[in-house]
Design an enzyme around this catalytic site. Structure first.
Site, PDB file in Angstrom:
ATOM      1  N   THR A   1      40.288  -8.288  14.770  1.00 12.95           N
ATOM      2  CA  THR A   1      39.893  -8.259  16.177  1.00 12.95           C
ATOM      3  C   THR A   1      38.631  -9.098  16.344  1.00 12.95           C
ATOM      4  O   THR A   1      37.787  -9.142  15.445  1.00 12.95           O
ATOM      5  CB  THR A   1      39.741  -6.812  16.709  1.00 12.95           C
ATOM      6  OG1 THR A   1      39.724  -6.846  18.135  1.00 12.95           O
ATOM      7  CG2 THR A   1      38.481  -6.126  16.221  1.00 12.95           C
TER       8      THR A   1
ATOM      9  N   HIS B   1      40.359  -1.280  18.491  1.00 15.47           N
ATOM     10  CA  HIS B   1      39.216  -1.921  19.151  1.00 15.47           C
ATOM     11  C   HIS B   1      38.818  -0.984  20.293  1.00 15.47           C
ATOM     12  O   HIS B   1      39.413  -0.993  21.368  1.00 15.47           O
ATOM     13  CB  HIS B   1      39.650  -3.297  19.665  1.00 15.47           C
ATOM     14  CG  HIS B   1      38.556  -4.106  20.290  1.00 15.47           C
ATOM     15  ND1 HIS B   1      38.400  -5.447  20.027  1.00 15.47           N
ATOM     16  CD2 HIS B   1      37.580  -3.796  21.166  1.00 15.47           C
ATOM     17  CE1 HIS B   1      37.373  -5.917  20.729  1.00 15.47           C
ATOM     18  NE2 HIS B   1      36.864  -4.930  21.434  1.00 15.47           N
TER      19      HIS B   1
ATOM     20  N   CYS C   1      31.691  -2.782  21.717  1.00 17.16           N
ATOM     21  CA  CYS C   1      32.922  -2.132  21.251  1.00 17.16           C
ATOM     22  C   CYS C   1      32.843  -1.874  19.747  1.00 17.16           C
ATOM     23  O   CYS C   1      32.050  -2.495  19.045  1.00 17.16           O
ATOM     24  CB  CYS C   1      34.142  -3.003  21.530  1.00 17.16           C
ATOM     25  SG  CYS C   1      34.414  -3.344  23.278  1.00 17.16           S
TER      26      CYS C   1
END
Lengths: 205, 164
Positions: free
Chosen positions: B25, B48, B31
């Site tokens: 990711t 994520h 995040c």
């Protein structure tokens, strides 16, 4: 996700005009600052999946310079002024006569100058918007980051995050002369701010 | 899925990978990128995570990959369906940065640390051990997990490549 129940096309047009007025004023401010003509493209207004927003500036991992500030007041939201590294160097050179930085390292002075430019531009964007709508909109102190676009922009998507996986973005590109895109303004109003903006502009909800 | 393939996980998304595939990711800011890995079956999953708790959700169709409290059980469930034993799982995570420093700014400004805390709480609830992490700071990260080796690689603009 449909953000607007009715007259969606018309509402998108109104938001495009909001971007036009704000960014138009900011372009004038930048032009005065650089003592050069600065053009801007017609703003685009789009409801985009989170993933697609970073694509507007070269993808999630593209390294960009971003000045971020929160809009406070009647119609809160997030604002980014994003410059690629090359135009940022040119602007620093034009404005301050700095030697172009060789790599991704910027001195404190350069970062401070870029932050101040972002501050001036965002301030002129917002003040024209506040005049136009009669709403109270004030910027927080700006904050600068040189990092991956995805990491930076995700900060502006949190308010939309609780509602779905798309965000509405008013995107305006600046052009200095005929050069490629120099900078971009992203205004991402909080979801709750749209009704207030429309009401202030006399658009039926 | 062929050997050496790459599986991408988008923002507020999750997926699993096996047979030598790499799961990745990009552009984690506040995040959190969480991976759960079974070293015996060489199967791993990645989420994520964007927000700490689905309590704040106002969306009609809840995206369970987006919130720490819903993403962790979902990832675990997906792995169990592949025959993974929860007791063997190794958790690693990165992200949860505070990209911009502000005076005041309210709760949303502390979202990175809150995502990290919430993810850890969920791991503890399911008795999954967190072996290593690279969280906090003020910079973005791209992460990937090799299902062949279990190595979790973190890339950042300032600090280059790091393996945990």
């Amino acid at each position: 996700m449909s953000l607007f129940k009715n007259d969606a096309d018309f509402k998108m047009d109104v938001l495009r005009e909001v971007g036009n007025i704000g960014a138009g004023n900011a372009a004038t401010a930048l032009s005065t600052l650089l003592n050069k003509p600065v053009d801007m493209a017609v703003p685009t207004v789009s409801l985009l999946p989170f993933e697609a927003i970073a694509d507007r500036v070269g993808g999630s991992e593209a390294v960009v310079i971003a000045i971020f500030l929160r809009v406070e007041g009647d119609a809160p939201g997030n604002m980014f002024f994003i410059i690629n590294r090359e135009p940022a160097r040119r602007i620093l050179q034009d404005l301050l006569g700095f030697a172009a930085a060789e790599d991704d390292m910027y001195s404190e002075l350069e970062l401070s100058a870029l932050n101040e430019i972002g501050n001036i531009l965002a301030g002129s964007y917002l003040s024209s918007l506040a005049d136009f709508t009669g709403l109270n909109m004030s910027p927080t102190v700006p904050s600068l980051a040189v990092d991956m676009a995805g990491a930076i922009l995700s900060y502006g998507l949190l308010q939309f995050g609780t509602m779905g996986d798309d965000a509405l973005l008013i995107d305006t590109t600046f052009l200095e002369g005929q050069q490629e895109a120099d900078g971009q303004f992203f205004l991402i109003p909080d979801p709750e701010s749209f009704d207030k903006l429309f009401r202030a502009l006399g658009v039926p909800l | 899925m062929t050997e050496g393939s790459l599986i991408k996980v988008g923002m507020a998304d999750l997926n699993i990978a096996e047979r030598g595939a790499v799961i990745k990711t990009t552009g984690l800011g506040s995040c959190v990128g969480l991976t759960l890995y079974d070293p015996v079956l060489k199967i791993g999953g990645m989420a994520h995570i964007m927000l700490p708790s689905s309590d704040i959700a106002r969306e009609g169709q809840l995206n369970i990959a987006k919130y720490a409290d819903t993403a962790v059980p979902e990832l675990l469930e997906r792995l169990k369906k592949k025959g993974v034993s929860a007791g063997r799982l190794v958790a690693k995570m990165a992200g949860g940065a505070q990209m911009f420093a502000f005076m005041g700014g309210g709760d949303s400004m502390r979202i990175g640390p809150r995502n990290v805390e919430a993810t850890k709480q969920m791991l503890a609830r399911y008795a999954i051990s967190l072996t290593s992490e690279d969280t906090g700071g003020n910079y973005g990260r791209t992460v990937e997990l090799s299902t062949e080796s279990g190595i979790f690689t973190i890339r950042s603009v300032q600090y280059g490549v790091k393996e945990i």
